[in-house]
Design a protein around this motif. Sequence first.
Motif, short mmCIF file in Angstrom:
data_model
loop_
_atom_site.label_atom_id
_atom_site.label_comp_id
_atom_site.label_asym_id
_atom_site.label_seq_id
_atom_site.Cartn_x
_atom_site.Cartn_y
_atom_site.Cartn_z
N GLY A 20 0.51 -0.94 -0.54
CA GLY A 20 -0.03 -0.10 0.36
C GLY A 20 0.81 1.42 -0.24
N VAL A 21 1.80 1.21 0.54
CA VAL A 21 3.03 2.47 -0.12
C VAL A 21 3.72 2.25 -1.40
N HIS A 74 5.92 -2.83 16.78
CA HIS A 74 6.32 -4.38 17.26
C HIS A 74 6.69 -4.95 16.41
N GLY A 75 6.41 -5.44 15.16
CA GLY A 75 6.67 -5.43 13.95
C GLY A 75 7.89 -4.61 13.14
N LEU A 76 7.52 -3.33 13.73
CA LEU A 76 8.62 -2.94 12.74
C LEU A 76 9.78 -3.22 13.80
N TYR A 90 19.77 0.58 5.86
CA TYR A 90 19.53 1.35 5.71
C TYR A 90 18.85 1.38 5.92
N THR A 91 17.13 0.40 5.70
CA THR A 91 15.81 0.34 6.03
C THR A 91 16.27 0.86 7.57
N CYS A 92 16.87 -0.03 7.89
CA CYS A 92 17.40 -0.40 10.03
C CYS A 92 17.29 1.62 10.08
N LYS A 93 18.11 1.81 9.61
CA LYS A 93 17.86 3.72 10.37
C LYS A 93 16.26 4.57 9.89
N LEU A 94 16.53 4.42 8.55
CA LEU A 94 14.59 4.30 7.94
C LEU A 94 14.14 3.97 9.09
N LEU A 95 13.61 3.16 9.70
CA LEU A 95 12.89 2.71 10.51
C LEU A 95 13.08 3.04 11.40
N CYS A 96 14.22 3.13 12.38
CA CYS A 96 14.12 3.98 13.67
C CYS A 96 13.65 5.28 13.27
N LEU A 139 5.56 3.58 5.53
CA LEU A 139 5.38 2.74 6.33
C LEU A 139 4.85 3.41 7.34
N PRO A 140 3.59 2.50 7.31
CA PRO A 140 2.58 3.20 8.45
C PRO A 140 3.61 2.21 10.36
N VAL A 141 3.16 3.42 10.86
CA VAL A 141 4.04 3.16 12.52
C VAL A 141 2.85 3.34 13.83
N GLU A 142 2.92 1.69 14.03
CA GLU A 142 1.64 1.63 14.70
C GLU A 142 1.52 1.10 16.05
N PRO A 143 2.31 1.64 17.02
CA PRO A 143 2.52 1.41 18.39
C PRO A 143 1.67 0.69 18.75
N ARG A 144 1.31 -0.63 19.61
CA ARG A 144 0.87 -1.45 20.27
C ARG A 144 1.93 -2.00 21.97
#
Length: 361
Positions: free
Chosen positions: A207-208, A257-259, A328-334, A214-219
């Motif tokens: 969807g992106v 959690h997934g991120l 690179y992906t890790c930095k972006l997701l952080c 990428l959405p961030v959905e905290p739980r």
Amino acid sequence: MGLKRSFVLLAVLCLLAALLLTAGVYAVCNFIAGGYPRGGISIAPDGTITALEQPSAEQERILHLLGGIQIASIAVLPVAGLGLAGVLFYQLKLKGPISVLQMGTERIRVHDLDFTIPEVSGDELGQVCAAFETMRAELLRSNQELWRQAEERKRLNAAFAHDLRNPITVLKGTVKLLRRGAGDEQALDRLEVYTRRIEQYVEAMSGVQRLEQLPVEPRPVSLSQLGNELKETAGLLAPALSLSCRFPEEGWVNLDHGLFLTVAENLIANAARFACSRMELSLKTDNGFLMLTVVDDGPGFPQELIQNGPKPFGKRDGDAAHFGMGLYTCKLLCQKHGGDLRLQNGPGAVVLASFKFQGQT
């Protein structure tokens, strides 16, 4: 001045010049002819008739020639004036814009859009050149946008393939345990959790258009659960390494959690590739941030990578099996989670990933 007015003005000026030149030629010819006898008779007022001197044969030829020049000048010079007007019109009004348009057309034909069309005039051809420049700029913008979209899609596909590799490796390891009869209820739970994670990740990525979307959905998730998952992941991704873990026993944090697991798996897999014999994992909270530290006893990071940070498709020389997307992906997701990724050399390589969380119990 417009093209029509310019041509009319040039034509009028050149015709006037041609007529003046014609009049000049006519007057000069009359002046020369006046010096030659014309023959005929002269009648005096008293009726006396006198015969005039007859021109010689040579003089008669000259007089005929002068008359022909006069007639030719009347016919030729105005036409030559119009021709001169056309030449001047082309040189002054057409040649420059046409050459500019030809140059631009040729460069576009060979897919070169890195140029500009100068402003040549304010007439109709100048407007055509301005429209051509607008078209060129729009083509360049469209090409750049297509190139950017292609690069984004390439980056997204590489990240998608890279991030799926680690959970699939975990699933394959769990399946092997089950086949050997060494699995338990925890292995089945792991299969279910990772299958659900892959499903959610595929849905999110489909969807992106860019990784940044990428959405961030905290739980709420417990720190002990995160620690256990990190330990299990390290055991499956780096079974040959000596593992040292420091995780909190109690507490909850509110994060995606997934991120978090995607980042953790990438860092653990990256450390497993370069570690010699040992890996250390630690997890702690600090001023609203969840801090994950991964240390290995490998050769460490190149200095250029530490100074400039990870880049997409940045990989070590001779490493054709990896696309350089992990760090690179890790930095972006952080950063998506309000944190950051820092690289250090230890001894060995040290990676500190931080995640901003909302609330802690």
